[in-house]
Scaffold this motif. Sequence first.
Motif, short mmCIF file in Angstrom:
data_model
loop_
_atom_site.label_atom_id
_atom_site.label_comp_id
_atom_site.label_asym_id
_atom_site.label_seq_id
_atom_site.Cartn_x
_atom_site.Cartn_y
_atom_site.Cartn_z
N VAL A 1 46.25 36.31 4.91
CA VAL A 1 47.07 37.34 4.28
C VAL A 1 48.16 36.72 3.41
O VAL A 1 48.67 35.64 3.71
CB VAL A 1 47.71 38.26 5.34
CG1 VAL A 1 46.64 39.07 6.06
CG2 VAL A 1 48.53 37.47 6.35
N ALA A 2 48.51 37.41 2.32
CA ALA A 2 49.57 36.93 1.43
C ALA A 2 50.08 38.11 0.62
O ALA A 2 49.37 38.64 -0.24
CB ALA A 2 49.06 35.83 0.51
N ALA A 3 51.30 38.52 0.89
CA ALA A 3 51.88 39.71 0.27
C ALA A 3 52.49 39.44 -1.10
O ALA A 3 52.83 40.40 -1.81
CB ALA A 3 52.93 40.32 1.19
N PRO B 1 47.84 41.98 2.06
CA PRO B 1 49.23 41.58 2.31
C PRO B 1 49.56 41.39 3.78
O PRO B 1 50.47 40.62 4.11
CB PRO B 1 50.04 42.74 1.73
CG PRO B 1 49.12 43.92 1.82
CD PRO B 1 47.74 43.37 1.57
N TYR B 2 48.83 42.08 4.64
CA TYR B 2 49.14 41.99 6.07
C TYR B 2 47.89 42.26 6.90
O TYR B 2 46.86 42.73 6.39
CB TYR B 2 50.26 42.95 6.46
CG TYR B 2 49.97 44.42 6.16
CD1 TYR B 2 49.14 45.18 7.00
CD2 TYR B 2 50.52 45.05 5.05
CE1 TYR B 2 48.88 46.52 6.73
CE2 TYR B 2 50.27 46.38 4.76
CZ TYR B 2 49.43 47.11 5.61
OH TYR B 2 49.17 48.42 5.33
N PHE C 1 51.14 41.18 10.99
CA PHE C 1 51.37 39.84 10.42
C PHE C 1 51.39 39.96 8.90
O PHE C 1 50.41 40.37 8.28
CB PHE C 1 50.27 38.88 10.83
CG PHE C 1 50.23 38.58 12.31
CD1 PHE C 1 50.94 37.51 12.83
CD2 PHE C 1 49.50 39.38 13.18
CE1 PHE C 1 50.91 37.22 14.18
CE2 PHE C 1 49.47 39.12 14.53
CZ PHE C 1 50.18 38.03 15.04
N ILE C 2 52.53 39.60 8.30
CA ILE C 2 52.67 39.58 6.85
C ILE C 2 52.71 38.12 6.40
O ILE C 2 53.44 37.31 6.98
CB ILE C 2 53.96 40.28 6.39
CG1 ILE C 2 53.98 41.75 6.85
CG2 ILE C 2 54.11 40.21 4.87
CD1 ILE C 2 55.28 42.46 6.54
N GLN D 1 58.51 45.17 1.01
CA GLN D 1 57.64 46.18 0.43
C GLN D 1 56.63 46.70 1.46
O GLN D 1 56.27 47.89 1.43
CB GLN D 1 56.91 45.62 -0.79
CG GLN D 1 55.93 46.59 -1.44
CD GLN D 1 55.22 46.00 -2.64
OE1 GLN D 1 55.58 44.91 -3.12
NE2 GLN D 1 54.20 46.69 -3.13
N TYR D 2 56.18 45.81 2.35
CA TYR D 2 55.10 46.19 3.25
C TYR D 2 55.54 46.52 4.67
O TYR D 2 54.77 47.09 5.45
CB TYR D 2 54.02 45.10 3.25
CG TYR D 2 53.31 45.04 1.93
CD1 TYR D 2 52.38 46.01 1.58
CD2 TYR D 2 53.61 44.05 1.00
CE1 TYR D 2 51.74 45.99 0.35
CE2 TYR D 2 52.98 44.01 -0.24
CZ TYR D 2 52.05 44.99 -0.56
OH TYR D 2 51.42 44.97 -1.78
#
Length: 619
Positions: free
Chosen positions: A162-164, A178-179, A191-192, A222-223
């Motif tokens: 994941v990568a936001a 993102p998560y 998990f972000i 944001q998430y």
Amino acid sequence: MRKIRVSFNLLFSFALLFGLFSPSHVLAEETNEANIKVQLLSVNDLHGRIDNEAEYEDQDGDGEEELTGPMNYLAAYLKQYEAQNENTLIVHSGDMIGGSPLVSALFQDEPTVEIMEEIGFDVGTVGNHEFDEGIDEMLRMVNGGEHPEGTPGYDGMDFPVVAANVQYKDSKELMLDPYFVQEIAGQKIGFIGVATTETPNMIVQTGNENLEITDETEAINQYVPELKEQGVKSIIVLAHNPGYQEGDVITGDAADIANGVDDEVDVIIAAHNHVKLNGYVDDKLIVQAYEYGEAFGAIDLEIDPATGDIVKKSAEIVIADKEEIEADENVSAILDTYEAKVAELKSEVVGEAAIDLEGGYGIRGEVGDNALGNLIADGMKEAMNADFAFMNGGGIRDDISAGDITFGDLFDVQPFGNTLIKAEFTGTQIEEILNLQISEQYGPDYSVSGLKYTWQGETQEVVNILLPDGSKMKKNETYTLVVNNYMYYDNDQMINEYGQNQEQGPNDLDATVDFVKSFDEPIKYEAEGRISQVEAPSEGNNGKDDQANKSEEKKEEAKENKEEKGKAATYVVKSGDTLWAIALSAYGNGAEWNKIFDANKDVISNPNQIFIGQKIILP
């Protein structure tokens, strides 16, 4: 190969061992037997070092150094800890691949992924090294797809990545989710993932032209609301961002993120600078577990089942001491398979040396170049069809003995996996670059190809730069120069600032291998005066005897230093190191830094400037 690992937080580590600081952090709510106990096991900055071994200072107070082994020992520890709590998740915070040794790198780091899957990783994020070969290769490593140098049937990672804040520059769409939300014991944990915004400045440009990394804190915030809407109140950030710890105070990017993100975030698992972090910022637990699979974070959480909130959290950093556990059999089998393949490749003969080829830095004297440096620089120039090539002395890590030259020999000479970069420079800029690499104390650094130059010892400045036909380089004319990406982005030089119309090239090792293969006869490279120190004339013969004597003395000194190196321990410089800190850990007295400096003058030109990845000896 063993190395001595120096702790950056020595005093704090001992304080923890003897109970001066509490390793736990209890929030307002006390421990409740009804709480759900969850364990996170975290790893960061593995860099494909599945065959790594290291020595750590005494971490458990028993007077013995901890000896870490290959990945089969870390696997045994992780599985042992996992067996103690069925509510366990194994996670990572990036740079698990890239900058890897032969056993992983030769197969596109797919052996590392295979081992991670065998261990049972549950979620991870990306670091800057996941982009070493561009966006497409990063996505292939995550999602699957065969590579000519990989393993048959490679199907990607069987755990989410994941990568936001990693997105395409043109469309602004995220490259990865993102998560990720994992339900465990009836509780949702989110998990972000984020990568450092410095990533684009540290990676090759080719293949990453469309990469954009947005602000980490903004991306997380944001998430978080989306996770809250899904009923997720326990949130973990996997951040490929560095932190620094002195006592119980953590600073750096990881701390900035902790201060800036929504308070629903409970834990930040940091990475990137290869240190130990275990502390709190704004009631958020920050953890980082050194490097190369030599340690892991064991994070204990308690979740209130009524609210879904984490109400208690603490961590310890565990050194994977191989003398305290049996290696995991399944991972051992994987390692054996690839080590056998590597042994075959390492022994492949790619050329022949007619004489010993010594490398290293340029030296003072009438003849200041060296045979191996000349060979490598010529190969760089040939690979990129450039006018000139420069090779840094610290990037030449070994010599070549007379006889067969194997792939393994050349890998030992150039193990960093650097990439060649060609750009355009004026003659004036070429001269300034050469001036900057001359040390007042030790003289020149770079090996050169396509030109010869003389320099003045009193001013440490270039006098003349001559082209192969004997004419002087023209200051106003434009030339192409090739260097490796480490040199190109070195902030102490001006190469990146001056360079125009950059062109990415092959791996530096590949360029050397191809060049060595091109010889029909045994290679007989010698120092030939491509670099020459010019001093004021002395009695009778313009100082030539003095120059020859100085050159011979320098060569003899270098030979003696190499012999001494074989008798001493080696250490690889890490982020945050200083000679004082290394001496304090190695000898118990930081004032003995000069002993290390004196023993490493062939790789350290300024005691206040040591660089990540430098291999030094501890006499």
